[in-house]
Design a protein around this motif. Structure first.
Motif, PDB file in Angstrom:
ATOM      1  N   LEU A   1       7.858   7.292   3.756  1.00  0.00           N
ATOM      2  CA  LEU A   1       8.629   6.076   3.516  1.00  0.00           C
ATOM      3  C   LEU A   1       9.758   5.940   4.538  1.00  0.00           C
ATOM      4  N   THR A   2       9.374   5.733   5.785  1.00  0.00           N
ATOM      5  CA  THR A   2      10.331   5.491   6.857  1.00  0.00           C
ATOM      6  C   THR A   2      10.102   4.087   7.389  1.00  0.00           C
ATOM      7  N   VAL A   3      11.011   3.611   8.217  1.00  0.00           N
ATOM      8  CA  VAL A   3      10.872   2.271   8.780  1.00  0.00           C
ATOM      9  C   VAL A   3       9.661   2.197   9.721  1.00  0.00           C
ATOM     10  N   LEU A   4       9.247   3.316  10.261  1.00  0.00           N
ATOM     11  CA  LEU A   4       8.113   3.323  11.169  1.00  0.00           C
ATOM     12  C   LEU A   4       6.784   3.147  10.446  1.00  0.00           C
ATOM     13  N   THR A   5       6.708   3.622   9.238  1.00  0.00           N
ATOM     14  CA  THR A   5       5.428   3.648   8.538  1.00  0.00           C
ATOM     15  C   THR A   5       4.881   2.273   8.180  1.00  0.00           C
ATOM     16  N   PRO A   6       5.691   1.337   7.659  1.00  0.00           N
ATOM     17  CA  PRO A   6       5.109   0.021   7.394  1.00  0.00           C
ATOM     18  C   PRO A   6       4.578  -0.647   8.668  1.00  0.00           C
ATOM     19  N   ALA A   7       5.251  -0.429   9.784  1.00  0.00           N
ATOM     20  CA  ALA A   7       4.780  -0.996  11.048  1.00  0.00           C
ATOM     21  C   ALA A   7       3.441  -0.375  11.433  1.00  0.00           C
ATOM     22  N   ALA A   8       3.355   0.946  11.357  1.00  0.00           N
ATOM     23  CA  ALA A   8       2.093   1.620  11.676  1.00  0.00           C
ATOM     24  C   ALA A   8       0.987   1.192  10.716  1.00  0.00           C
ATOM     25  N   GLU A   9       1.345   1.122   9.449  1.00  0.00           N
ATOM     26  CA  GLU A   9       0.373   0.737   8.420  1.00  0.00           C
ATOM     27  C   GLU A   9      -0.121  -0.688   8.619  1.00  0.00           C
TER      28      GLU A   9
ATOM     29  N   ARG B   1       0.840  -1.213   0.000  1.00  0.00           N
ATOM     30  CA  ARG B   1       0.000   0.000   0.000  1.00  0.00           C
ATOM     31  C   ARG B   1       0.870   1.256   0.000  1.00  0.00           C
ATOM     32  N   LEU B   2       1.912   1.255   0.830  1.00  0.00           N
ATOM     33  CA  LEU B   2       2.780   2.433   0.904  1.00  0.00           C
ATOM     34  C   LEU B   2       3.480   2.698  -0.421  1.00  0.00           C
ATOM     35  N   LEU B   3       3.977   1.651  -1.029  1.00  0.00           N
ATOM     36  CA  LEU B   3       4.680   1.808  -2.304  1.00  0.00           C
ATOM     37  C   LEU B   3       3.732   2.211  -3.431  1.00  0.00           C
ATOM     38  N   ALA B   4       2.474   1.843  -3.294  1.00  0.00           N
ATOM     39  CA  ALA B   4       1.468   2.235  -4.284  1.00  0.00           C
ATOM     40  C   ALA B   4       0.916   3.636  -4.003  1.00  0.00           C
ATOM     41  N   GLY B   5       1.268   4.186  -2.828  1.00  0.00           N
ATOM     42  CA  GLY B   5       0.779   5.517  -2.474  1.00  0.00           C
ATOM     43  C   GLY B   5      -0.637   5.521  -1.961  1.00  0.00           C
ATOM     44  N   THR B   6      -1.075   4.374  -1.406  1.00  0.00           N
ATOM     45  CA  THR B   6      -2.447   4.276  -0.904  1.00  0.00           C
ATOM     46  C   THR B   6      -2.482   3.810   0.557  1.00  0.00           C
ATOM     47  N   PRO B   7      -1.881   4.577   1.463  1.00  0.00           N
ATOM     48  CA  PRO B   7      -1.883   4.168   2.867  1.00  0.00           C
ATOM     49  C   PRO B   7      -3.284   4.230   3.478  1.00  0.00           C
ATOM     50  N   LEU B   8      -3.532   3.350   4.435  1.00  0.00           N
ATOM     51  CA  LEU B   8      -4.822   3.333   5.129  1.00  0.00           C
ATOM     52  C   LEU B   8      -4.703   3.803   6.581  1.00  0.00           C
ATOM     53  N   ARG B   9      -3.577   3.484   7.223  1.00  0.00           N
ATOM     54  CA  ARG B   9      -3.436   3.744   8.655  1.00  0.00           C
ATOM     55  C   ARG B   9      -2.261   4.650   9.011  1.00  0.00           C
ATOM     56  N   SER B  10      -1.627   5.241   8.043  1.00  0.00           N
ATOM     57  CA  SER B  10      -0.437   6.051   8.318  1.00  0.00           C
ATOM     58  C   SER B  10      -0.425   7.271   7.412  1.00  0.00           C
TER      59      SER B  10
ATOM     60  N   GLU C   1      13.754  -5.372   2.704  1.00  0.00           N
ATOM     61  CA  GLU C   1      13.013  -5.495   1.435  1.00  0.00           C
ATOM     62  C   GLU C   1      12.268  -4.199   1.122  1.00  0.00           C
ATOM     63  N   PHE C   2      11.674  -3.606   2.146  1.00  0.00           N
ATOM     64  CA  PHE C   2      10.941  -2.347   1.950  1.00  0.00           C
ATOM     65  C   PHE C   2      11.873  -1.269   1.403  1.00  0.00           C
ATOM     66  N   TYR C   3      13.020  -1.077   2.048  1.00  0.00           N
ATOM     67  CA  TYR C   3      13.955  -0.055   1.588  1.00  0.00           C
ATOM     68  C   TYR C   3      14.498  -0.370   0.197  1.00  0.00           C
ATOM     69  N   THR C   4      14.712  -1.637  -0.108  1.00  0.00           N
ATOM     70  CA  THR C   4      15.172  -2.016  -1.449  1.00  0.00           C
ATOM     71  C   THR C   4      14.117  -1.649  -2.487  1.00  0.00           C
ATOM     72  N   LYS C   5      12.861  -1.937  -2.191  1.00  0.00           N
ATOM     73  CA  LYS C   5      11.782  -1.610  -3.128  1.00  0.00           C
ATOM     74  C   LYS C   5      11.635  -0.102  -3.297  1.00  0.00           C
ATOM     75  N   VAL C   6      11.796   0.635  -2.215  1.00  0.00           N
ATOM     76  CA  VAL C   6      11.705   2.096  -2.295  1.00  0.00           C
ATOM     77  C   VAL C   6      12.770   2.613  -3.256  1.00  0.00           C
ATOM     78  N   ARG C   7      13.989   2.128  -3.096  1.00  0.00           N
ATOM     79  CA  ARG C   7      15.088   2.582  -3.957  1.00  0.00           C
ATOM     80  C   ARG C   7      14.915   2.099  -5.397  1.00  0.00           C
ATOM     81  N   THR C   8      14.389   0.900  -5.570  1.00  0.00           N
ATOM     82  CA  THR C   8      14.156   0.356  -6.907  1.00  0.00           C
ATOM     83  C   THR C   8      13.187   1.242  -7.685  1.00  0.00           C
ATOM     84  N   GLN C   9      12.235   1.820  -6.981  1.00  0.00           N
ATOM     85  CA  GLN C   9      11.277   2.720  -7.619  1.00  0.00           C
ATOM     86  C   GLN C   9      11.887   4.092  -7.898  1.00  0.00           C
TER      87      GLN C   9
END
Length: 109
Positions: free
Chosen positions: A29-37, A16-25, A55-63
């Protein structure tokens, strides 16, 4: 299993975060956000599931995106660098004045 459930929630949150569609945060794009999300405590992601954090940080950089924490750090370093250069410039000017006119003595015109 609880561990599998947390991993599933974290992966869905990352997507959701990588798609730009967060529901709970706030979607940053910080390490805290996927946990909150994912609605899990931060340490679950940063200590138990470090592979997902990486993996999250790798995907962020890949984009081609830069994680917000890194962007903020870069901005702070750039700001400090500019301040440091200005300070060094003032020190250099003061040093040249001392070299030219020792002990504060200035020539009288």
């Amino acid at each position: 299993m609880i561990n599998d459930h947390a991993r599933k929630n974290i992966r869905a949150a990352m997507d959701r975060l990588l798609a730009g569609t967060p529901l709970r945060s706030d979607g940053t794009l910080t390490v805290l956000t996927p946990a909150a999300e994912a609605d899990v405590k931060r340490h679950v992601l940063t200590h138990r599931h470090t592979d997902l954090k990486d993996e999250f940080y790798t995907k962020v950089r890949t984009q081609g995106r830069v994680p917000d924490s890194e962007r903020k750090l870069r901005a702070e370093l750039k700001k400090q660098g500019a301040t440091g250069r200005a300070d060094r410039g003032e020190q250099a000017t003061a040093g040249r004045d001392r070299d030219i006119h020792p002990r504060g003595e200035r020539p009288h015109h």
